[in-house]
Motif scaffolding. Structure first.
Motif, PDB file in Angstrom:
ATOM      1  N   ALA A   1     -12.522   9.152  -1.798  1.00 22.43           N
ATOM      2  CA  ALA A   1     -11.803   9.633  -2.981  1.00 22.43           C
ATOM      3  C   ALA A   1     -10.450  10.231  -2.617  1.00 22.43           C
ATOM      4  O   ALA A   1      -9.572  10.362  -3.479  1.00 22.43           O
ATOM      5  CB  ALA A   1     -12.654  10.668  -3.713  1.00 22.43           C
ATOM      6  N   ALA A   2     -10.274  10.592  -1.350  1.00 26.07           N
ATOM      7  CA  ALA A   2      -9.024  11.207  -0.911  1.00 26.07           C
ATOM      8  C   ALA A   2      -7.994  10.192  -0.433  1.00 26.07           C
ATOM      9  O   ALA A   2      -6.886  10.571  -0.039  1.00 26.07           O
ATOM     10  CB  ALA A   2      -9.317  12.219   0.200  1.00 26.07           C
ATOM     11  N   LEU A   3      -8.339   8.913  -0.472  1.00 23.61           N
ATOM     12  CA  LEU A   3      -7.377   7.891  -0.074  1.00 23.61           C
ATOM     13  C   LEU A   3      -6.188   7.893  -1.026  1.00 23.61           C
ATOM     14  O   LEU A   3      -6.324   8.210  -2.208  1.00 23.61           O
ATOM     15  CB  LEU A   3      -8.039   6.509  -0.080  1.00 23.61           C
ATOM     16  CG  LEU A   3      -9.132   6.253   0.973  1.00 23.61           C
ATOM     17  CD1 LEU A   3      -9.776   4.885   0.721  1.00 23.61           C
ATOM     18  CD2 LEU A   3      -8.575   6.324   2.380  1.00 23.61           C
ATOM     19  N   SER A   4      -5.046   7.498  -0.506  1.00 26.28           N
ATOM     20  CA  SER A   4      -3.848   7.433  -1.335  1.00 26.28           C
ATOM     21  C   SER A   4      -3.980   6.335  -2.383  1.00 26.28           C
ATOM     22  O   SER A   4      -4.871   5.478  -2.304  1.00 26.28           O
ATOM     23  CB  SER A   4      -2.619   7.160  -0.467  1.00 26.28           C
ATOM     24  OG  SER A   4      -2.670   5.846   0.067  1.00 26.28           O
ATOM     25  N   VAL A   5      -3.084   6.340  -3.337  1.00 28.37           N
ATOM     26  CA  VAL A   5      -3.097   5.322  -4.387  1.00 28.37           C
ATOM     27  C   VAL A   5      -2.936   3.931  -3.776  1.00 28.37           C
ATOM     28  O   VAL A   5      -3.639   2.976  -4.157  1.00 28.37           O
ATOM     29  CB  VAL A   5      -1.982   5.592  -5.421  1.00 28.37           C
ATOM     30  CG1 VAL A   5      -1.901   4.432  -6.413  1.00 28.37           C
ATOM     31  CG2 VAL A   5      -2.229   6.903  -6.146  1.00 28.37           C
ATOM     32  N   ALA A   6      -2.033   3.811  -2.808  1.00 27.72           N
ATOM     33  CA  ALA A   6      -1.815   2.518  -2.151  1.00 27.72           C
ATOM     34  C   ALA A   6      -3.064   2.073  -1.397  1.00 27.72           C
ATOM     35  O   ALA A   6      -3.426   0.885  -1.416  1.00 27.72           O
ATOM     36  CB  ALA A   6      -0.624   2.615  -1.207  1.00 27.72           C
ATOM     37  N   GLN A   7      -3.708   3.010  -0.726  1.00 26.94           N
ATOM     38  CA  GLN A   7      -4.928   2.686   0.005  1.00 26.94           C
ATOM     39  C   GLN A   7      -6.061   2.313  -0.945  1.00 26.94           C
ATOM     40  O   GLN A   7      -6.847   1.404  -0.656  1.00 26.94           O
ATOM     41  CB  GLN A   7      -5.333   3.860   0.896  1.00 26.94           C
ATOM     42  CG  GLN A   7      -4.418   4.075   2.093  1.00 26.94           C
ATOM     43  CD  GLN A   7      -4.771   5.339   2.854  1.00 26.94           C
ATOM     44  OE1 GLN A   7      -5.101   6.376   2.256  1.00 26.94           O
ATOM     45  NE2 GLN A   7      -4.720   5.263   4.180  1.00 26.94           N
ATOM     46  N   GLN A   8      -6.139   3.000  -2.078  1.00 22.62           N
ATOM     47  CA  GLN A   8      -7.157   2.671  -3.065  1.00 22.62           C
ATOM     48  C   GLN A   8      -6.964   1.240  -3.576  1.00 22.62           C
ATOM     49  O   GLN A   8      -7.927   0.500  -3.756  1.00 22.62           O
ATOM     50  CB  GLN A   8      -7.064   3.661  -4.243  1.00 22.62           C
ATOM     51  CG  GLN A   8      -7.398   5.101  -3.875  1.00 22.62           C
ATOM     52  CD  GLN A   8      -8.866   5.456  -4.133  1.00 22.62           C
ATOM     53  OE1 GLN A   8      -9.649   4.614  -4.531  1.00 22.62           O
ATOM     54  NE2 GLN A   8      -9.206   6.716  -3.908  1.00 22.62           N
TER      55      GLN A   8
END
Length: 286
Positions: free
Chosen positions: A44-51
């Protein structure tokens, strides 16, 4: 996204255990998240780009695409090889073939043994042997332009002294002289009739050219390569194959009838007759 939300959509295609393993593998390889990180909610803490990247990866996995193609890499002999559609994904069984060659002592008398890997694909066999056999001069050949490019890139990336060249093993050479101490190959060996038992992520994505042979010619590539070996191996040189276990006895007969000596079949870790080796006879001395 929770861990459960990530793997659940994959269960219908892979089963729960494999779905979980796939998601863990992706999170570790691409995002450096351990199982402990995952359990603690790090996804859940991944960045928007990583998501978004993760979403794209999972979409491709849900379509059945092999994870190695999705990530562009596959592990083989504790090394990471680049792979892409058009190149066969390296298998664990083929690691056993490499280990058999490495553990054998046939090449010890030769300070710079000449080794040829035929139908090299990603180059995993050739590169592994080049980095494991002291002083070996290794060449690799394939008919596929994609495979040749990938094998060359892998050799360069791993600083492996491998010469990569185009060759159709089903075509006789115009002229051939003995020059190799060892020839090795994992050629196409799956009969067309075996398609029905194969998983769709293999059938839909991996190159048929690197997998299949006609039902009435199961030893097509083995026979051709063995003929090359009879003329290209130096006296006393060795030929190693990964084989279809269904045709182990036929392989033994083929090699023996062609004049090879010391024909030996070896089982893989699952007890299947997966490998064979044979020696070219020594030339008679006058």
């Amino acid at each position: 996204m929770t861990y459960q939300e990530l793997y659940k959509p994959l269960v219908s295609l892979y089963g729960e255990a494999e779905a979980k393993a796939l998601v863990r593998y992706v999170l570790e390889e691409e995002f450096q998240l351990s199982l402990a990180d995952i359990c603690c909610g790090a996804v859940a803490a991944l960045s928007v780009a990583q998501q978004q990247q993760l979403t794209d990866i999972l979409k491709r996995l849900r379509q059945g695409e092999p994870v190695q193609y999705v990530l562009g890499k596959a592990w083989f002999f504790d090394r990471q090889f680049a792979v892409q559609p058009g190149v066969l994904i390296p298998r664990p069984e083929t690691e056993e073939l490499c280990q058999w060659v490495i553990d054998s002592r046939e090449l010890l008398p030769h300070p710079s043994p000449q080794v040829l890997d035929l139908c090299t694909g990603s180059g995993c066999i050739a590169i592994t042997l080049a980095l494991s056999l002291k002083g070996a001069r290794v060449s690799a050949c394939d008919i596929s332009p994609v495979a040749l490019q990938v094998a060359q890139c892998n050799a360069h990336h791993m600083h492996a002294p491998v010469k990569v060249m185009h060759r159709d093993v089903l075509v006789p050479l115009a002229s051939a002289a003995p020059c190799w101490h060892l020839m090795v190959s994992n050629p196409p060996y799956v009969c067309e009739a075996e398609r029905a038992a194969m998983h769709r992520n293999v059938l839909d994505y991996e190159p048929a050219q690197a997998l299949f042979v006609p039902n009435d010619q199961p030893l097509l590539f083995y026979r051709a390569i063995a003929h090359h070996a009879m003329s290209e191996l130096l006296p006393g040189g060795w030929l190693y194959f990964e084989i279809n276990p269904l045709y182990a006895e036929q392989m033994q007969s083929l090699l023996a009838n062609m004049g090879f000596a010391a024909v030996e079949v070896k089982k893989d870790a699952f007890g299947k007759q997966r490998f064979v080796r044979a020696r070219k006879g020594q030339e008679e001395r006058s």
